[in-house]
Design a protein around this motif. Sequence first.
Motif, PDB file in Angstrom:
ATOM      1  N   ARG A 237      38.647  33.554 -19.557  1.00  0.00           N
ATOM      2  CA  ARG A 237      39.924  33.616 -20.295  1.00  0.00           C
ATOM      3  C   ARG A 237      39.874  32.691 -21.510  1.00  0.00           C
ATOM      4  N   VAL A 238      39.273  31.492 -21.292  1.00  0.00           N
ATOM      5  CA  VAL A 238      39.165  30.514 -22.382  1.00  0.00           C
ATOM      6  C   VAL A 238      38.297  31.078 -23.504  1.00  0.00           C
ATOM      7  N   ALA A 239      37.188  31.706 -23.111  1.00  0.00           N
ATOM      8  CA  ALA A 239      36.276  32.246 -24.125  1.00  0.00           C
ATOM      9  C   ALA A 239      37.004  33.304 -24.962  1.00  0.00           C
ATOM     10  N   LEU A 240      37.803  34.141 -24.278  1.00  0.00           N
ATOM     11  CA  LEU A 240      38.552  35.177 -24.982  1.00  0.00           C
ATOM     12  C   LEU A 240      39.567  34.548 -25.945  1.00  0.00           C
ATOM     13  N   ALA A 241      40.279  33.516 -25.426  1.00  0.00           N
ATOM     14  CA  ALA A 241      41.293  32.860 -26.260  1.00  0.00           C
ATOM     15  C   ALA A 241      40.642  32.228 -27.487  1.00  0.00           C
ATOM     16  N   ARG A 242      39.497  31.581 -27.272  1.00  0.00           N
ATOM     17  CA  ARG A 242      38.801  30.943 -28.404  1.00  0.00           C
ATOM     18  C   ARG A 242      38.423  31.979 -29.454  1.00  0.00           C
TER      19      ARG A 242
END
Lengths: 435, 229
Positions: free
Chosen positions: A197-202
């Motif tokens: 999820r973090v990778a997507l948000a970044r």
Amino acid sequence: MSSGSVWSALARPHRWVASKWPWRSLAYLLSGVLIGVGLLPLLAAGVLLGVLTAPLGVGVGLLLGVALVGVPMGALERSRLRLMGGDRVPDPHLPAAAAGVRAWLRVRLREQATWRELGHVFLNVVPLLLLDVLLVGNLVTGSVVLLLAPLLVSPGERLPFFEVTISTTGQVWLAVAVGVVFTLAAGYLLTGYAAARVALARLLLGPRDRELDRSLARLVDSRARLARAFDAERRRIERDLHDGAQQHLLGLAATIGLARHQAAHLPGSAPLSQRLDLAAAQVTDSLRMLRETVRDIFPSVLSDRGLPAALAAVADRSPLPVTVDLDLPHRLPSPVEATAYFAVCELLNNAAEHSGACRAQISGAFADGQLRVEVGDDGVGGAALPDPASDAVRGTGLVGIADRLAVHDGRILVSSPAGGPTHIALEIPCQEMRS
Amino acid sequence: MSPDDGPLRVLLAEDAALTRSGLTEILRVAGHRVESVDDGAALMGTIAAGAAGIDIVVTDVRMPPTSTDEGLRAAMALRRLRPPVPVLVLSAYVETQHAAELLADADGGVGYLLKDRVVHVADFLAAVRRVAGGGTVVDPELMSRLLRRRAGDRQLSRLSPREHEVLRLVAGGKSNAAIARELVIGLPAVEKHIRSVFVKLGLPAGGDANRRVLAVLAYLNASGGGPSR
């Protein structure tokens, strides 16, 4: 990878167990769920009302608000990303060109970042919120139920959530043992999910390379503007001093001169004449000091006659014998002339004060689209640009020159072995001003 | 230099009111008649009209409209008139480049002084008179610059300190008698020093004060290291 720490924890499960990542991941996912649950009805209402009232005009504003919801949410999400470590995600937005809501809207609605953020909001509140709730809800509930089985069931009852019948006490403890494994697996899965999820948000919320390039270009522009403003300010101060203080002192010098002239013809005026001689010496000193100050701020010969004349004058004033061989058939842009002038002044000053040199030379020419000026002396050498990594104070003069040259994409090349001689070249790309 | 003691008609070009009124008063004290203009355009206009009847122009270097060096350009235009009008350029700064342009090919009737010199009224008035009479006056500060520029010169380094002083005064346009007064030495001693200086520098000895100034300036400016343009 910027969120490397969570991924490297996942790569070593035995370390991951004792790390902060399972808890941080849970906190990240849960706070996301809370935000999503709060936002979903608002967005739904906004879109629905907006569409319904669009014919009345009110709805357009509402829909516009919905379209821009990504901007504050993006900011919130970027700050929430800090929970999961890694580098800070910079704001991808351009600053508004002018004050006021209209200018802000114009910039925001035109940039891609706004729409990426809106996309992230809709991903978050519809499909991903569902996945978050399902994953977090089921995995956490399952873990809790299994671990707390001795408190929840007695033999012969059905274990809630899993809907299996526990028939013996042994099975209760077996459920706890399964719970430990299940919890570990769930935690691992949730950490992995949070990291994804973090990778997507970044990906969606950070600036793209193009946007970074643009902000770099803005920085370069603003630095050049600052340098130009600084240059203009120097000229203004020089003009003010020339037109103001200098003229008043010259008026005073004329008055003192006349007074001396008249006193010289008065009988018995020797004490008065002595005092006036002193005043004359004082006003001459004041004028000399002011002249030096003004020249250090900005020499008028530089703007009138260009670099070779200005540097020849510097050479004349230097305590060292300096030869000047500068071949510039055309004038150069005034910021370039000023930069080269002040750089050479500083280098000559260094040569005179620190190098123990007996003589110095200035040479230079314009060739291949750049001004190249070389300053050499026969001193002890040892001048160097300090290593940028260390914060050495020595050589800060050269760093200052390098910084000022960099504004014009120029550079400084230093050759100054211990024992000398010192040879320093300045290069500034520019265009000749053919008139 | 002709010892003409009559009043001169002076055209003064200076944009700063305070300096202009100070200079006007100093020139009037000496009995000169002063007309003044306050910018480069007006000065050029007067020159274009032929500058008839003007004995000497005293001008600032930096004046409106461009506030760069109109005074200097006007001075050079005055030098080109036939007959040339004597011109004394006053500057807030000593610029060797300006001086070199002004003094190039000059054969007298030209001067370049720091404005500060007005504090010595008698010297200033003497300079005005000398330039008006076809002499050459250069600021001592300019001489020090030119001499420093030639610091490595072998011929100059053969001069004794006293001969250096004499050279500076000669270049300043001083007469032998004035040099003797300034250095508190006898006239024969001054003449001996001057002969020695001119021999060491390989310059033609003799001639009047103006010729000597020009010879020294030519010597210092030749291969002086500075750009000619």
